[in-house]
Design an enzyme around this catalytic site. Structure first.
Site, PDB file in Angstrom:
ATOM      1  N   HIS A 101       0.881  -1.175   0.000  1.00  0.00           N
ATOM      2  CA  HIS A 101       0.000   0.000   0.000  1.00  0.00           C
ATOM      3  C   HIS A 101       0.919   1.225   0.000  1.00  0.00           C
ATOM      4  O   HIS A 101       1.981   1.203   0.632  1.00  0.00           O
ATOM      5  CB  HIS A 101      -0.835   0.115   1.269  1.00  0.00           C
ATOM      6  CG  HIS A 101      -1.736  -1.036   1.560  1.00  0.00           C
ATOM      7  ND1 HIS A 101      -1.331  -2.156   2.225  1.00  0.00           N
ATOM      8  CD2 HIS A 101      -3.059  -1.194   1.329  1.00  0.00           C
ATOM      9  CE1 HIS A 101      -2.353  -2.978   2.369  1.00  0.00           C
ATOM     10  NE2 HIS A 101      -3.418  -2.421   1.843  1.00  0.00           N
ATOM     11  N   ASP A 104       2.143   2.019   3.437  1.00  0.00           N
ATOM     12  CA  ASP A 104       3.096   1.095   4.101  1.00  0.00           C
ATOM     13  C   ASP A 104       4.505   1.529   3.807  1.00  0.00           C
ATOM     14  O   ASP A 104       5.389   1.421   4.642  1.00  0.00           O
ATOM     15  CB  ASP A 104       3.067  -0.337   3.536  1.00  0.00           C
ATOM     16  CG  ASP A 104       1.711  -0.931   3.399  1.00  0.00           C
ATOM     17  OD1 ASP A 104       0.837  -0.567   4.184  1.00  0.00           O
ATOM     18  OD2 ASP A 104       1.551  -1.789   2.501  1.00  0.00           O
ATOM     19  N   GLU A 268      -9.043 -13.637  -1.415  1.00  0.00           N
ATOM     20  CA  GLU A 268      -8.311 -13.957  -0.184  1.00  0.00           C
ATOM     21  C   GLU A 268      -9.073 -15.017   0.606  1.00  0.00           C
ATOM     22  O   GLU A 268     -10.272 -14.880   0.860  1.00  0.00           O
ATOM     23  CB  GLU A 268      -8.135 -12.683   0.645  1.00  0.00           C
ATOM     24  CG  GLU A 268      -7.431 -12.931   1.960  1.00  0.00           C
ATOM     25  CD  GLU A 268      -6.980 -11.647   2.632  1.00  0.00           C
ATOM     26  OE1 GLU A 268      -6.503 -10.732   1.927  1.00  0.00           O
ATOM     27  OE2 GLU A 268      -7.117 -11.557   3.862  1.00  0.00           O
ATOM     28  N   HIS A 271     -11.074 -13.976   3.639  1.00  0.00           N
ATOM     29  CA  HIS A 271     -12.256 -13.187   3.287  1.00  0.00           C
ATOM     30  C   HIS A 271     -13.377 -14.100   2.800  1.00  0.00           C
ATOM     31  O   HIS A 271     -14.551 -13.843   3.059  1.00  0.00           O
ATOM     32  CB  HIS A 271     -11.917 -12.169   2.208  1.00  0.00           C
ATOM     33  CG  HIS A 271     -10.890 -11.161   2.633  1.00  0.00           C
ATOM     34  ND1 HIS A 271     -10.433 -10.179   1.808  1.00  0.00           N
ATOM     35  CD2 HIS A 271     -10.242 -10.989   3.813  1.00  0.00           C
ATOM     36  CE1 HIS A 271      -9.543  -9.432   2.447  1.00  0.00           C
ATOM     37  NE2 HIS A 271      -9.397  -9.925   3.661  1.00  0.00           N
ATOM     38  N   ASP A 307     -10.624 -11.559  10.660  1.00  0.00           N
ATOM     39  CA  ASP A 307      -9.632 -11.789   9.622  1.00  0.00           C
ATOM     40  C   ASP A 307      -8.277 -12.027  10.298  1.00  0.00           C
ATOM     41  O   ASP A 307      -7.470 -11.108  10.407  1.00  0.00           O
ATOM     42  CB  ASP A 307      -9.596 -10.510   8.755  1.00  0.00           C
ATOM     43  CG  ASP A 307      -8.990 -10.734   7.383  1.00  0.00           C
ATOM     44  OD1 ASP A 307      -8.821 -11.894   6.996  1.00  0.00           O
ATOM     45  OD2 ASP A 307      -8.703  -9.726   6.710  1.00  0.00           O
ATOM     46  N   ASP A 309      -5.821 -13.670   9.273  1.00  0.00           N
ATOM     47  CA  ASP A 309      -4.711 -13.610   8.307  1.00  0.00           C
ATOM     48  C   ASP A 309      -3.554 -14.537   8.670  1.00  0.00           C
ATOM     49  O   ASP A 309      -2.389 -14.130   8.638  1.00  0.00           O
ATOM     50  CB  ASP A 309      -4.153 -12.174   8.217  1.00  0.00           C
ATOM     51  CG  ASP A 309      -5.058 -11.240   7.419  1.00  0.00           C
ATOM     52  OD1 ASP A 309      -5.942 -11.743   6.711  1.00  0.00           O
ATOM     53  OD2 ASP A 309      -4.872 -10.013   7.513  1.00  0.00           O
TER      54      ASP A 309
HETATM   55  C1  XLS Z   1      -7.469  -6.676   4.352  1.00  0.00           C
HETATM   56  C2  XLS Z   1      -7.035  -6.891   2.986  1.00  0.00           C
HETATM   57  C3  XLS Z   1      -5.872  -6.015   2.553  1.00  0.00           C
HETATM   58  C4  XLS Z   1      -5.761  -6.024   1.061  1.00  0.00           C
HETATM   59  C5  XLS Z   1      -4.986  -4.884   0.502  1.00  0.00           C
HETATM   60  O1  XLS Z   1      -8.220  -7.444   4.931  1.00  0.00           O
HETATM   61  O2  XLS Z   1      -6.741  -8.230   2.816  1.00  0.00           O
HETATM   62  O3  XLS Z   1      -4.716  -6.416   3.167  1.00  0.00           O
HETATM   63  O4  XLS Z   1      -5.198  -7.210   0.601  1.00  0.00           O
HETATM   64  O5  XLS Z   1      -5.538  -3.667   0.848  1.00  0.00           O
HETATM   65 NI    NI Z   2      -5.768  -9.098   1.184  1.00  0.00          NI
HETATM   66 NI    NI Z   3      -7.556  -9.641   4.659  1.00  0.00          NI
END
Ligand code: XLS
Ligand code: NI
Ligand code: NI
Length: 437
Positions: A101, A104, A268, A271, A307, A309
């Site tokens: 991003h 970042d 993703e 998600h 999330d 991740d």
């Molecule tokens: C957040 C998203 C983010 C996107 C990019 O949940 O996964 O990381 O991949 O903005």
């Molecule tokens: Ni993402």
């Molecule tokens: Ni995400």
């Protein structure tokens, strides 16, 4: 040259018998699977925000991650100092791509002008490091969700000036991505949704979101950016509801607003599960529309509703993902981006390596297993057999929309009551297990 990870060697393939946690057991970048090197099948990417900027805080506690190279400030200098650390990480992990991003990699500063100047400076540095290392940008994006001005949306904000700020950021993030030869550009609408419908004009907000995407399409064309544009679906978090809630909703949105020719989806795993779907479901929906572009490779936790991740280590999951990627003929502009973070407890720099090694090995195994299953042929054959009654004169005619309701009524009355065959779910599950070793 200064090393930021002096105790970590370059991670090499050492085979499944290796007991060294700093080796690949399965990821062998140049090994050919079905005539194509593993690294070209998998196109791994690291996420700048997780590797370099995620302090590992959670809603109940402060950051824990040790980042001895970072002075903790928001200065441009600090941002520039992070870049060689990141590229050393990419090199040692043998990860060919990265994603970022705008915020970042470069600090926001007090005004938009400063923000854009910072991004331009950092882009120059990233470019030099890409050139020296051969690493590539998989995609860039604009962070349109962290700053307080986006609390009520970016493109979907009730304030037109916030929309303009978002547009300004997208312009510069797109241009930075272009300057870095990015293979793609992602829109993830973290705040593009609502907290309550009581204060929300849903139709208008969605039209504004579509307009921002149209503006990006036009600008990409103007600057000669040929990379793929993506939308990344996610149902909620941070918003109560996000307009890009899942693959089907995104595809409908793109169709409705005449954008489907210009966008693909970046899916993703976590998600998908937040949306109440499996990753394979989301992939099938996107592939059916010819719109699967890229994958944010991670996973959720069945016991946690957000999330998380986490790094993908589940071989079933990676097998399912790779089955679909292979069937669609492979990734082109996209890749497998580890949009994944270490647990808060895994706060040492070396954990970054263990985490990515694990994800890469899990996908390498998934690739090999999926390739073996497809070469075996029984799974595809079972699928073909299941629909074989459609491969007949009558089936083809219906598929070609050459039958009327009256003709079908006559046909149905002339045949015996249809008998169904078993769907063989368990047998097919066993077939997959034959290969998961
Ligand atoms: C957040 C998203 C983010 C996107 C990019 O949940 O996964 O990381 O991949 O903005
Ligand atoms: Ni993402
Ligand atoms: Ni995400």
């Amino acid at each position: 040259m200064k090393s930021y990870f002096p105790n970590v060697p370059r991670i090499e393939y050492a085979g499944p018998r290796s007991k060294d946690p700093l080796t690949f057991k399965h990821y062998n970048p140049s090994l050919k699977v079905g005539g194509k090197a593993m690294r070209d099948h998998l196109r791994f990417a690291a996420a700048y925000w997780h590797v370099m900027r995620n302090g590992l805080s959670d809603p109940f506690g402060s950051p824990t991650a040790l980042m001895p190279w970072d002075d903790g400030s928001d200065s441009l200098d600090n941002a520039l100092h992070r870049i060689p650390v990141f590229f050393e990480f990419l090199d040692k992990c043998q990860i060919d791509f990265y994603c970022f991003h705008d915020r970042d990699v470069s600090p926001e500063g007090d005004t938009l002008d400063v923000a854009h100047a910072n991004l331009a400076r950092v882009t120059k540095e990233l470019k030099a490091h890409q050139r020296a290392s051969g690493k590539k940008l998989l995609w860039g994006t604009a962070c349109l969700f962290a700053h307080p001005r986006f609390a009520q949306g970016a493109a979907t904000s009730p304030s037109v000036d916030v929309f303009a700020y978002a547009a300004s950021q997208v312009r510069h993030a797109l241009e930075a991505t272009h300057a870095l030869g990015g293979k793609g550009y992602v829109f993830w609408g973290g705040r593009e949704g609502y907290a309550t419908l009581l204060n929300t004009d849903l139709k208008r907000e969605q039209a504004h979101l579509a307009e921002l995407l149209h503006l990006a399409v036009k600008h990409a064309k103007q600057i000669g950016f040929k990379g793929q544009l993506y939308i990344e679906p996610k149902p909620r978090e941070p918003s109560t509801h996000q307009y890009d809630s899942d693959a089907a909703a995104c595809l409908n949105f793109l169709r409705e607003h005449d954008l489907l020719d210009h966008f693909k989806l970046n899916l993703e795993t976590n998600h998908a599960t937040l949306a109440g779907h499996s990753m394979e479901h989301e992939m099938e929906v996107a592939i059916a529309a010819g719109a699967l572009g890229s994958v944010d490779a991670n996973r959720g936790d069945t016991l946690l509703g957000w999330d998380t991740d986490q790094f993908p280590t589940d071989i079933y999951l990676t097998t399912q993902i790779m089955l679909r990627i292979l069937r669609m003929g492979g990734l082109t502009t996209g890749g497998l981006n580890f949009d994944a973070k270490r647990r808060r407890e895994s706060h040492e720099p070396i954990d970054l390596f263990y985490a990515h090694i694990g994800g890469m090995d899990a996908f390498a195994r998934g690739l090999q297993i999926a390739d073996a299953i497809l070469r075996d042929g029984r799974l595809d054959e079972a699928l073909r057999q299941r629909y074989r009654t459609w491969d007949t004169v009558i089936g083809r005619k219906i598929e070609k929309r050459k039958m009327s309701l009256v003709e079908l009524d006559e046909y149905a009355r002339g045949i015996r009551s249809p008998k169904l065959e078993s769907g063989r779910q368990e047998m097919l599950e066993n077939l997959i297990n034959e290969y998961i070793r």
